[in-house]
Design a protein around this motif. Sequence first.
Motif, PDB file in Angstrom:
ATOM      1  N   THR A 174       0.837  -1.204   0.000  1.00  0.00           N
ATOM      2  CA  THR A 174       0.000   0.000   0.000  1.00  0.00           C
ATOM      3  C   THR A 174       0.873   1.256   0.000  1.00  0.00           C
ATOM      4  O   THR A 174       0.575   2.213  -0.730  1.00  0.00           O
ATOM      5  N   ALA A 175       1.950   1.251   0.776  1.00  0.00           N
ATOM      6  CA  ALA A 175       2.844   2.409   0.799  1.00  0.00           C
ATOM      7  C   ALA A 175       3.517   2.619  -0.551  1.00  0.00           C
ATOM      8  O   ALA A 175       3.700   3.765  -0.985  1.00  0.00           O
ATOM      9  N   GLU A 176       3.864   1.556  -1.232  1.00  0.00           N
ATOM     10  CA  GLU A 176       4.482   1.675  -2.553  1.00  0.00           C
ATOM     11  C   GLU A 176       3.481   2.241  -3.567  1.00  0.00           C
ATOM     12  O   GLU A 176       3.849   3.062  -4.402  1.00  0.00           O
ATOM     13  N   ILE A 177       2.234   1.806  -3.488  1.00  0.00           N
ATOM     14  CA  ILE A 177       1.202   2.317  -4.403  1.00  0.00           C
ATOM     15  C   ILE A 177       0.976   3.796  -4.158  1.00  0.00           C
ATOM     16  O   ILE A 177       0.926   4.604  -5.102  1.00  0.00           O
ATOM     17  N   VAL A 178       0.830   4.171  -2.881  1.00  0.00           N
ATOM     18  CA  VAL A 178       0.601   5.576  -2.551  1.00  0.00           C
ATOM     19  C   VAL A 178       1.816   6.413  -2.922  1.00  0.00           C
ATOM     20  O   VAL A 178       1.688   7.537  -3.441  1.00  0.00           O
ATOM     21  N   GLY A 179       3.014   5.875  -2.707  1.00  0.00           N
ATOM     22  CA  GLY A 179       4.224   6.601  -3.054  1.00  0.00           C
ATOM     23  C   GLY A 179       4.417   6.801  -4.551  1.00  0.00           C
ATOM     24  O   GLY A 179       5.074   7.741  -4.980  1.00  0.00           O
ATOM     25  N   SER A 180       3.841   5.917  -5.350  1.00  0.00           N
ATOM     26  CA  SER A 180       4.010   6.040  -6.799  1.00  0.00           C
ATOM     27  C   SER A 180       2.987   6.966  -7.437  1.00  0.00           C
ATOM     28  O   SER A 180       3.119   7.331  -8.604  1.00  0.00           O
ATOM     29  N   LEU A 181       1.972   7.378  -6.699  1.00  0.00           N
ATOM     30  CA  LEU A 181       0.946   8.277  -7.244  1.00  0.00           C
ATOM     31  C   LEU A 181       1.513   9.675  -7.396  1.00  0.00           C
ATOM     32  O   LEU A 181       2.215  10.190  -6.522  1.00  0.00           O
ATOM     33  N   ARG A 182       1.203  10.287  -8.474  1.00  0.00           N
ATOM     34  CA  ARG A 182       1.620  11.671  -8.725  1.00  0.00           C
ATOM     35  C   ARG A 182       0.374  12.521  -8.898  1.00  0.00           C
ATOM     36  O   ARG A 182      -0.491  12.198  -9.705  1.00  0.00           O
TER      37      ARG A 182
END
Length: 64
Positions: free
Chosen positions: A55-63
């Motif tokens: 989940t942190a990786e998904i949120v971190g990849s959002l721009r």
Amino acid sequence: MAISISVVVLLLILTVIFLRNGGLKVSHALVCALLGFFLAGTSVAPTIHSGVTATAEIVGSLRP
């Protein structure tokens, strides 16, 4: 490791906010903390850790 510390700090901040607003009693916060400690020692801990990491990786990849 940095993600874990960030999550802990975020949860700590939310807990303080809820305690100050009266939405969370001290006894409820203690029960939640104990639940976290006991969950960390079970076989479910790696699954929870990988879910939080994903989940942190998904949120971190959002721009924005």
